[in-house]
Motif scaffolding. Structure first.
Motif, PDB file in Angstrom:
ATOM      1  N   THR A   1      10.568  -5.272   2.189  1.00 49.85           N
ATOM      2  CA  THR A   1       9.420  -6.096   1.990  1.00 49.85           C
ATOM      3  C   THR A   1       8.146  -5.704   1.246  1.00 49.85           C
ATOM      4  O   THR A   1       7.481  -6.576   0.587  1.00 49.85           O
ATOM      5  N   ARG A   2       8.060  -4.310   1.384  1.00 47.92           N
ATOM      6  CA  ARG A   2       6.659  -3.830   0.518  1.00 47.92           C
ATOM      7  C   ARG A   2       6.907  -3.980  -0.976  1.00 47.92           C
ATOM      8  O   ARG A   2       6.101  -3.969  -1.919  1.00 47.92           O
ATOM      9  N   THR A   3       8.274  -4.026  -1.273  1.00 52.50           N
ATOM     10  CA  THR A   3       8.638  -4.330  -2.731  1.00 52.50           C
ATOM     11  C   THR A   3       8.148  -5.645  -3.232  1.00 52.50           C
ATOM     12  O   THR A   3       7.918  -6.063  -4.621  1.00 52.50           O
ATOM     13  N   PHE A   4       8.313  -6.483  -2.474  1.00 49.79           N
ATOM     14  CA  PHE A   4       7.908  -8.053  -2.526  1.00 49.79           C
ATOM     15  C   PHE A   4       6.453  -8.071  -2.951  1.00 49.79           C
ATOM     16  O   PHE A   4       6.028  -9.238  -3.599  1.00 49.79           O
TER      17      PHE A   4
ATOM     18  N   LEU B   1      13.640 -11.573  -7.922  1.00 53.29           N
ATOM     19  CA  LEU B   1      13.296 -12.853  -8.733  1.00 53.29           C
ATOM     20  C   LEU B   1      12.659 -13.865  -7.722  1.00 53.29           C
ATOM     21  O   LEU B   1      12.860 -14.185  -6.569  1.00 53.29           O
ATOM     22  N   TYR B   2      11.197 -14.099  -8.253  1.00 56.39           N
ATOM     23  CA  TYR B   2      10.596 -15.217  -7.425  1.00 56.39           C
ATOM     24  C   TYR B   2       9.759 -15.909  -8.361  1.00 56.39           C
ATOM     25  O   TYR B   2       9.108 -15.471  -9.118  1.00 56.39           O
ATOM     26  N   ASP B   3       9.873 -17.115  -8.452  1.00 54.62           N
ATOM     27  CA  ASP B   3       9.391 -18.198  -9.147  1.00 54.62           C
ATOM     28  C   ASP B   3       9.302 -17.937 -10.459  1.00 54.62           C
ATOM     29  O   ASP B   3       8.017 -17.689 -11.285  1.00 54.62           O
ATOM     30  N   GLY B   4      10.392 -17.322 -10.993  1.00 52.10           N
ATOM     31  CA  GLY B   4      10.326 -17.220 -12.586  1.00 52.10           C
ATOM     32  C   GLY B   4      10.050 -15.828 -12.924  1.00 52.10           C
ATOM     33  O   GLY B   4      10.425 -15.300 -14.192  1.00 52.10           O
ATOM     34  N   TYR B   5       9.606 -14.965 -12.174  1.00 51.22           N
ATOM     35  CA  TYR B   5       9.248 -13.658 -12.183  1.00 51.22           C
ATOM     36  C   TYR B   5      10.170 -12.707 -11.681  1.00 51.22           C
ATOM     37  O   TYR B   5      10.775 -13.021 -10.666  1.00 51.22           O
ATOM     38  N   ASP B   6      10.388 -11.451 -12.324  1.00 50.28           N
ATOM     39  CA  ASP B   6      11.178 -10.411 -11.806  1.00 50.28           C
ATOM     40  C   ASP B   6      10.084  -9.309 -11.370  1.00 50.28           C
ATOM     41  O   ASP B   6       9.349  -8.664 -11.891  1.00 50.28           O
ATOM     42  N   LEU B   7       9.776  -9.499  -9.958  1.00 45.72           N
ATOM     43  CA  LEU B   7       8.881  -8.554  -9.438  1.00 45.72           C
ATOM     44  C   LEU B   7       9.012  -7.107  -9.682  1.00 45.72           C
ATOM     45  O   LEU B   7       8.122  -6.368  -9.543  1.00 45.72           O
ATOM     46  N   ALA B   8      10.301  -6.634  -9.762  1.00 40.93           N
ATOM     47  CA  ALA B   8      10.657  -5.370  -9.845  1.00 40.93           C
ATOM     48  C   ALA B   8      10.414  -4.857 -11.085  1.00 40.93           C
ATOM     49  O   ALA B   8      10.150  -3.558 -11.310  1.00 40.93           O
ATOM     50  N   LYS B   9       9.853  -5.509 -12.091  1.00 40.06           N
ATOM     51  CA  LYS B   9       9.424  -5.085 -13.374  1.00 40.06           C
ATOM     52  C   LYS B   9       7.793  -5.006 -13.314  1.00 40.06           C
ATOM     53  O   LYS B   9       7.298  -4.742 -14.357  1.00 40.06           O
ATOM     54  N   PHE B  10       7.306  -5.512 -12.306  1.00 36.65           N
ATOM     55  CA  PHE B  10       5.625  -5.368 -12.437  1.00 36.65           C
ATOM     56  C   PHE B  10       5.154  -4.142 -12.322  1.00 36.65           C
ATOM     57  O   PHE B  10       5.733  -3.289 -11.810  1.00 36.65           O
ATOM     58  N   SER B  11       4.164  -3.743 -13.342  1.00 35.49           N
ATOM     59  CA  SER B  11       3.993  -2.290 -13.377  1.00 35.49           C
ATOM     60  C   SER B  11       2.330  -2.178 -13.203  1.00 35.49           C
ATOM     61  O   SER B  11       1.867  -1.056 -12.957  1.00 35.49           O
ATOM     62  N   ARG B  12       1.548  -3.127 -13.326  1.00 39.97           N
ATOM     63  CA  ARG B  12       0.209  -2.984 -13.410  1.00 39.97           C
ATOM     64  C   ARG B  12      -0.241  -3.890 -12.262  1.00 39.97           C
ATOM     65  O   ARG B  12       0.174  -5.158 -11.750  1.00 39.97           O
ATOM     66  N   GLU B  13      -1.349  -3.438 -11.686  1.00 39.43           N
ATOM     67  CA  GLU B  13      -2.330  -4.277 -10.647  1.00 39.43           C
ATOM     68  C   GLU B  13      -2.426  -5.601 -10.861  1.00 39.43           C
ATOM     69  O   GLU B  13      -2.389  -6.408  -9.886  1.00 39.43           O
ATOM     70  N   ARG B  14      -2.809  -5.826 -12.061  1.00 43.37           N
ATOM     71  CA  ARG B  14      -3.255  -7.192 -12.356  1.00 43.37           C
ATOM     72  C   ARG B  14      -2.379  -8.358 -12.419  1.00 43.37           C
ATOM     73  O   ARG B  14      -2.287  -9.485 -12.189  1.00 43.37           O
ATOM     74  N   GLU B  15      -0.778  -7.925 -12.633  1.00 44.10           N
ATOM     75  CA  GLU B  15       0.199  -8.443 -12.451  1.00 44.10           C
ATOM     76  C   GLU B  15       0.255  -9.017 -10.975  1.00 44.10           C
ATOM     77  O   GLU B  15       0.734 -10.167 -10.687  1.00 44.10           O
ATOM     78  N   TRP B  16       0.173  -8.280 -10.026  1.00 41.86           N
ATOM     79  CA  TRP B  16       0.593  -8.315  -8.688  1.00 41.86           C
ATOM     80  C   TRP B  16      -0.693  -9.169  -8.099  1.00 41.86           C
ATOM     81  O   TRP B  16      -0.433  -9.857  -6.978  1.00 41.86           O
ATOM     82  N   VAL B  17      -1.878  -9.359  -8.603  1.00 41.17           N
ATOM     83  CA  VAL B  17      -2.840 -10.180  -8.054  1.00 41.17           C
ATOM     84  C   VAL B  17      -2.537 -11.777  -8.094  1.00 41.17           C
ATOM     85  O   VAL B  17      -3.078 -12.367  -7.024  1.00 41.17           O
ATOM     86  N   LYS B  18      -1.859 -12.269  -9.077  1.00 42.66           N
ATOM     87  CA  LYS B  18      -1.295 -13.510  -8.972  1.00 42.66           C
ATOM     88  C   LYS B  18      -0.219 -13.715  -7.977  1.00 42.66           C
ATOM     89  O   LYS B  18       0.096 -15.076  -7.559  1.00 42.66           O
TER      90      LYS B  18
END
Length: 429
Positions: free
Chosen positions: A65-68, A84-101
């Motif tokens: 769940t922390r990976t979410f 996969l969530y709402d058109g995003y692949d959260l596994a590919k997020f690498s920057r904090e500003r991507e996670w803010v949304k």
């Protein structure tokens, strides 16, 4: 791509999953060695459901769940797979500003210890207000009004006065309510509850579970519970995912997991519930220890602890076998070529008691009921799944509902299940 992908697709009508995990591998670097915490795990989470994830400490529940939310420790990384969530692949997020949304506004978490989740130097109301200002375009005055309303929504009396108080001025149950208010502040789509009732007494625990149920209904939340407490699972869950050694070994409805478990690890978990012990007799325990995840796990990870393990369990990792359209388990015991082995006596008694209750009350098996994917009067996916959950509560889980009612009255889980099943559980050990 694993076979687990379609486990709930049929039940949710034509609804797409709100979140899909595919072949996820998570690794941690520790003391110059690499530990594989999640081993190719796949899971679909559906809109409006309550999913419980259970398993021993170290099985990977919290890591999953922390990976979410992008909250892995600095030495952890997603090695492969997708989220996969709402058109995003959260596994590919690498920057904090991507996670803010995503974090807080779309997916939120209620942590296990509210005292450490809250800032002791800031007022409780100020922390709720901060969450609202971070994710909503509203004024400070409006954020304060909404924060006071949230405190009232989660059952904290005299909300305006409590808004100005600090965490140490709240009781344990009230602090947990405040943490839930912060998590629900921006009406996220998915609410993750990581052992939210562990440190609470049974009365407050029941109140928190009822609060979460009410908030889910009010805000249309999808709720993921992480817990060790099978009593909580019986009361709150629609579906149950049983995790062991970084993988989901069994997945099914609450009734299926309690009254028709198929994986030996699920058998062991149910048999080891301490509430089922009897005075003067030893409690049942799971022998051995979980596998060393620094090394490659060969075959069925639970095989070394399973006294009924087959030779193939030590050689090949089993695929998922379908028990029903909503129930899958990763065990060679479900292979048509496998010998027929009986589960432990406690599980057999649960199965017999559940079957007897269903027969006496003429509750039809799932196979004899129309599948929800056969177009019903539910044009919206959310409404379709809510109707399914109501049907589950009414037809599939009357025993669990009665047990949960007794638990809310303060009766121990063992006595609650015994009385609900007509006293037929016997010794668990």
């Amino acid at each position: 791509m694993t076979e687990l992908v379609k486990v709930m697709g049929q039940e949710a009508g034509n609804a797409d999953p709100v979140l899909s995990v595919r072949d996820l591998v998570v690794k941690f670097r520790l003391r110059g060695r690499e530990l594989t915490a999640l081993r190719g795990l796949s899971l679909d989470v559906y809109r409006g459901e309550r999913l419980a994830i259970v398993g021993e400490s170290g099985s990977g529940k919290s890591v999953l769940t922390r990976t979410f939310l992008g909250l892995l420790e600095s030495n952890g990384r997603i090695d492969s797979g997708s989220i996969l969530y709402d058109g995003y692949d959260l596994a590919k997020f690498s920057r904090e500003r991507e996670w803010v949304k995503i974090r807080g506004g779309r997916i939120a978490m209620v942590f296990q210890d509210p005292m450490t989740a809250l800032n002791p130097l800031r007022t409780v109301g100020g922390q709720i207000r901060e969450a609202l200002l971070l994710h909503s375009r509203i004024s400070g005055a409006e954020a304060k009004r909404q924060a006071i309303r949230l405190l009232d929504d989660v059952g904290i009396p005299d909300a305006e006065r409590r808004y100005r108080q600090y965490p140490h001025e709240f009781s344990g149950g009230m602090r947990q309510r405040a943490v839930i208010a912060i998590a629900a502040a921006c009406t996220p789509e998915i609410l993750i509850c990581d052992e939210p009732t562990t440190a609470l007494d049974v009365t407050v625990q029941a109140q928190i579970l009822e609060l979460l149920r009410r908030l889910q209904s009010k805000y249309g939340l999808t709720v993921i519970f992480i817990t060790h407490d099978l009593g909580v699972v019986a009361e709150i869950a629609d579906r149950v995912a049983v995790m062991y050694a970084g993988d989901i070994v069994e997945l099914g409805s609450c009734r299926e997991i309690f009254f028709d478990p198929r994986h030996p690890y699920t058998w062991a978990l149910l048999s080891a519930m301490p509430q089922f012990g009897e005075r003067g007799k030893p409690l049942c325990a799971i022998p051995g220890t979980p596998p060393d995840l620094f090394a490659d796990v060969r075959g069925d990870a639970f095989a070394p602890r399973n006294p009924q393990a087959l030779a193939v369990d030590f050689q090949m990792r089993p695929p998922y076998f379908e028990v029903s359209p909503t129930h899958r388990a990763r065990t060679w015991l479900l292979d048509p070529r496998a010998p027929e082995l009986l589960p432990p006596e406690p599980v057999r008694r649960l199965q017999e008691a559940g079957a007897k209750y269903l027969l006496q009350n003429r509750i039809p098996d799932r196979e004899n009921r129309p599948a929800l994917h056969e177009k019903q009067e539910a044009p919206e996916p959310r409404k379709s799944f809510r109707n399914f959950r109501k049907e589950q509560a009414a037809q599939q889980s009357p025993v669990l509902e009665e047990a949960a009612r007794r638990l809310r009255l303060g009766e121990g889980a063992g006595n609650a299940l015994r009385r609900s099943l007509g006293g037929g559980l016997g010794q668990y050990g």
